[in-house]
Design an enzyme around this catalytic site. Structure first.
Site, PDB file in Angstrom:
ATOM      1  N   ASN A   1       0.805  -1.220   0.000  1.00  0.00           N
ATOM      2  CA  ASN A   1       0.000   0.000   0.000  1.00  0.00           C
ATOM      3  C   ASN A   1       0.841   1.274   0.000  1.00  0.00           C
ATOM      4  O   ASN A   1       0.424   2.301  -0.527  1.00  0.00           O
ATOM      5  CB  ASN A   1      -0.965   0.006   1.187  1.00  0.00           C
ATOM      6  CG  ASN A   1      -0.254  -0.110   2.518  1.00  0.00           C
ATOM      7  OD1 ASN A   1       0.719  -0.843   2.654  1.00  0.00           O
ATOM      8  ND2 ASN A   1      -0.730   0.612   3.510  1.00  0.00           N
TER       9      ASN A   1
ATOM     10  N   GLU B   1       4.448  -4.259  12.405  1.00  0.00           N
ATOM     11  CA  GLU B   1       3.420  -3.232  12.256  1.00  0.00           C
ATOM     12  C   GLU B   1       2.326  -3.834  11.413  1.00  0.00           C
ATOM     13  O   GLU B   1       2.507  -4.099  10.225  1.00  0.00           O
ATOM     14  CB  GLU B   1       4.007  -1.972  11.604  1.00  0.00           C
ATOM     15  CG  GLU B   1       3.086  -0.754  11.730  1.00  0.00           C
ATOM     16  CD  GLU B   1       2.111  -0.631  10.581  1.00  0.00           C
ATOM     17  OE1 GLU B   1       0.923  -0.979  10.786  1.00  0.00           O
ATOM     18  OE2 GLU B   1       2.513  -0.206   9.497  1.00  0.00           O
TER      19      GLU B   1
ATOM     20  N   CYS C   1      -2.816   1.611   6.656  1.00  0.00           N
ATOM     21  CA  CYS C   1      -3.070   1.028   7.974  1.00  0.00           C
ATOM     22  C   CYS C   1      -3.611   2.070   8.950  1.00  0.00           C
ATOM     23  O   CYS C   1      -4.309   1.731   9.902  1.00  0.00           O
ATOM     24  CB  CYS C   1      -1.794   0.388   8.522  1.00  0.00           C
ATOM     25  SG  CYS C   1      -0.390   1.511   8.624  1.00  0.00           S
TER      26      CYS C   1
END
Length: 513
Positions: free
Chosen positions: A151, A247, A281
């Site tokens: 992303n 993460e 995110c």
């Protein structure tokens, strides 16, 4: 290269993947999957090269890594073109999300690495102070593996790789197979800046390659990606006692208080839910708005979403979904929400054509019975829930397995801090959201299912890729310490006196603390 197709193996038996554009499904190329043998060879080269890189003064490493900023500035159009081809994100968004923060990270860390990594003298307390001196040395770990997502394929690769290199490590990058060449640009610009080829390497492939890298006996793994994959990596690293930072996913909540600037809050909810087509995110995935201002807020959100350009024109604000699998997730979440009583005020459907475009969507009347409010959607959806008051908003924001970040929109800064103290998240942003990753001074990491440790940033910065080695020097050396063998009657008397008169006296405790 968001749509992956399996191709027949090569004559040598190597796996191949075809790469297809999410914009129009045109063929972009193919790659060969790196196997365990490729990983082992890369690790061996990195191990051989790392000591020479670590032997350079930090200032010299920073000078070399810092030169990558000049390369990045000069070659930014090529990088943007690669990012656009692989992800479909508009060029302005590629600049905003990938290029500008990457420039900032390189500039920031290369300027501060020498100070952050120099040996640090620390004061000692109490009775130790006259006798010992403590230094902490920050030593590189060795070879670090960095596994990154699709992303934000350039910036999310560059930041950890640069920090690990500045700390004196060799780095092997495994970018997502969905966006392999956007990630590869990180290695290209660093090598062009002067980082030796074996000190920074890239391996292409899918989960098989990532698993081989995790199991290759590295000295640290830095992973950004899904919760499911993060759990597997965490388990593998735990079994091998390999340090790791993870993460993972997010389901970030935005709280709109009754005293919020509703114009800014509505504009923020739209942008922060839709930018990068919602595939961040840190995207706002849940909006909790106090009922007394909800009508005005929802009206303003709908007006702004209706103006968002999302088709294939070069002037689009929102690009396509990056991965075809993600399209199915968004459709499933919206179908479930409709079935359970949600109202889709705008959008809600894929855009016709060959690409992976999806209409910017506004949904209200949502509840926590819906997957749209409980699972990571990663799509262009503004999901709004009315709440009675701020206490209910906080309770619902915390009612999630995720805890990456959150945001509070209020005109009262102290109220924002009070609410932040009650949110179970790794970070909180006032009157904004998502920007926290782009603040190098801020530790970045999640709670609960959103991750483990601080993957980058913070005051420690590149120290996260080092071993903090305490070195304790003796200032006044007698022939022997009084507690060394052989024990005698004076040994116990001296220790008892320390306990009785030192720690037993409230005034002296302060002096010894």
């Amino acid at each position: 290269m968001a749509i992956i197709r399996t191709l027949p193996d090569t004559a040598a038996g190597r796996r191949r993947l075809a790469l297809v554009s999410p914009v129009d499904r045109r063929r972009l190329g193919e790659l060969e999957v790196s196997g365990r043998g490729d990983v082992d060879e890369a690790v061996a080269r990195a191990r051989a090269a790392q000591p020479g890189w670590a032997a350079l003064p930090v200032r010299e490493r920073a000078r070399i890594v810092g030169r990558a900023l000049d390369v990045l500035v000069r070659r930014r159009d090529e990088i943007i073109e690669t990012v656009h081809a692989e992800t479909g994100k508009p060029r302005v968004e590629a600049l905003t999300m990938e290029i500008v923060p990457a420039c900032d990270f390189l500039n920031h860390w290369s300027a501060r690495a020498e100070r952050a990594l120099r040996p640090e003298r620390r004061g000692l307390h109490g009775y130790l102070r006259p006798f010992k001196t403590l230094f902490v040395h920050y030593r590189p770990l060795g070879v670090v593996g960095v596994i990154t997502p699709w992303n934000g394929p350039f910036v999310l690769s560059l930041n950890p790789v640069a920090q690990a290199l500045l700390a004196g490590n060799a780095v092997i990058l495994k970018p997502s197979e969905v966006t392999p060449y956007s990630g590869e640009w990180v290695v290209r610009i660093l090598r062009e800046a002067g980082v030796p080829a074996d000190v920074v390497q890239v391996l292409h492939g899918d989960g098989e390659t990532g698993a081989a890298l995790v199991e290759a006996g590295l000295d640290k793994i830095s992973f950004t990606g899904s919760v499911a994959t993060g759990r597997k990596i965490g388990a593998a690293c735990g079994a091998a006692l390999t340090p790791c930072t993870l993460e993972l996913g997010g389901k970030d909540a935005m709280i709109v208080c009754a005293d919020a600037d509703l114009e800014r809050a509505a504009a923020g909810a739209v942008y922060l839910s839709l930018f990068n087509c919602g595939q961040v995110c840190l995207s706002v995935e849940r909006v909790y708005v106090v009922d007394s201002v909800a009508d005005e807020f929802i009206r303003s959100v709908c007006e702004k979403v209706a103006e968002v350009r999302y088709r294939r024109a070069d002037s689009a604000d929102v690009g396509p979904l990056v991965w075809d699998r993600q399209l199915e997730v968004v459709r499933r979440h919206l179908a479930d929400a409709r079935d359970r009583g949600a109202t889709v005020l705008l959008g809600g459907e894929p855009v016709g054509g060959d690409g992976l475009h999806f209409e910017p969507t506004v949904v209200t009347d949502v509840t926590h019975d819906m997957t749209l409010m409980t699972e990571e959607t990663f799509g262009p959806v503004v999901a709004i829930m009315r709440v009675r008051d701020e206490d209910e908003a906080i309770r619902l924001a915390n009612d999630s397995p995720y805890g990456l970040s959150g945001s509070v929109f209020t005109e009262d800064r102290e109220k924002a801090r009070r609410i932040a103290a009650r949110l179970d998240t790794g970070s909180v942003v006032h009157n904004d959201a998502a920007v926290i990753y782009g603040v190098p001074e801020a530790p970045f990491g999640g709670r609960k299912d959103s991750g483990l440790g601080h993957i980058n940033n913070g005051a420690e910065g590149p120290r996260g890729y080092t071993h903090a080695q305490p070195v304790l020097l003796t200032r006044r050396a007698a022939r022997k310490e009084h507690v060394w063998y052989p024990y005698d009657a004076s040994t116990a008397r001296q220790l008892n006196a320390l306990v009785r008169f030192g720690f037993g006296n409230r005034l002296l405790r302060r002096l010894l603390s």
